[in-house]
Design a protein around this motif. Sequence first.
Motif, short mmCIF file in Angstrom:
data_model
loop_
_atom_site.label_atom_id
_atom_site.label_comp_id
_atom_site.label_asym_id
_atom_site.label_seq_id
_atom_site.Cartn_x
_atom_site.Cartn_y
_atom_site.Cartn_z
N ARG A 33 4.15 2.54 -5.63
CA ARG A 33 4.88 3.72 -4.81
C ARG A 33 3.89 5.02 -4.21
O ARG A 33 3.67 5.43 -3.41
N GLY A 76 1.51 3.90 -1.80
CA GLY A 76 2.32 3.70 -0.78
C GLY A 76 2.35 4.95 0.13
O GLY A 76 2.33 5.20 1.62
N ASP A 103 4.78 -2.17 1.78
CA ASP A 103 5.74 -3.03 1.24
C ASP A 103 5.01 -4.29 0.68
O ASP A 103 5.37 -4.82 -0.61
N ASP A 104 3.69 -4.55 1.03
CA ASP A 104 2.98 -5.85 0.41
C ASP A 104 2.70 -5.21 -1.27
O ASP A 104 2.87 -5.85 -2.04
N ARG A 140 4.49 -3.23 -3.02
CA ARG A 140 5.92 -3.39 -3.57
C ARG A 140 6.09 -4.64 -4.28
O ARG A 140 6.37 -4.87 -5.24
N ARG A 141 5.83 -5.64 -3.14
CA ARG A 141 6.00 -7.20 -3.71
C ARG A 141 4.98 -7.50 -4.77
O ARG A 141 5.27 -8.42 -5.57
#
Length: 198
Positions: free
Chosen positions: A143, A146, A154-155, A157-158
Motif C-alpha cells: 500500500r 502504491g 495492482d501488481d 497488491r497481488r
Amino acid sequence: DLDLMVVLREPATDAGREAVRRLETALDGAFGQVDGVGVLVEDAAAILADPHDGGFFTACLCTPLLGSDLADRLPAYRPTSLLARETNGDLYLFPERWRAAADRGEEVRALVRRAARKTVRSAFTLVMPAWGGWTSDLERSARIVGRYHPEWADDLRRTAAAALDPVPDPGLLRMVTDGLAPRVAAQYRRVHGVKAPR
C-alpha cells in the motif's frame, strides 16, 4: 508463515544447517496454523560485519526471544538511500534465478512465495527513505509503495497476497519475474544504485 533467525557465536556447520532444514520441515508439518517455515542461520560476526544488510534486518526487523540483543552492538538506523541500496539493491539478480529455478522444475508455489516476498520488500525499501520509516508487513508495504508508484499498485497488491498465501500459479510467477520485479529493479538502480558485492 513463520520466520525465525538463529544467530550463533560461531559459523554454522553443514550438519547444523541440515538440522535446521529438518526443523523447518517438522514445524511446517506439525502445526496446521503454519504454512511455510524459514529459519535463517547466521553467526554474530557476520551480522556485525555487514551492518547495512544483516545488521539492519537483525536490529530493526527481528525481536530477540532468547539470548542477548545484537541490536545493542549495531548502529542507530535511519531510512537512508544507502540503507535501501545495501538491503535490496540486488533485486536485479533475482528474476533470472527464479526463471531458471522454474525451468529446472522447482515447485511453483515455493518460487511464487520467494519471488513475491523479495519483490515486495525491495519495492518497499525503494520508497523507504521518502516514506521515512520501515515495516515488515508485506500488505502495508504494498500500500505504501502504491502511493509513490500507482502504476505498480495492482501488481504489488497481488504480489503481497501471493507472498502471504502462495499459490502454484505460473502466470503470477511470470508477472513477478518478467514484469514487476524488473521494473522495480530498474527504478532501484536509478534511485539508489546497486548493492555492493558481498
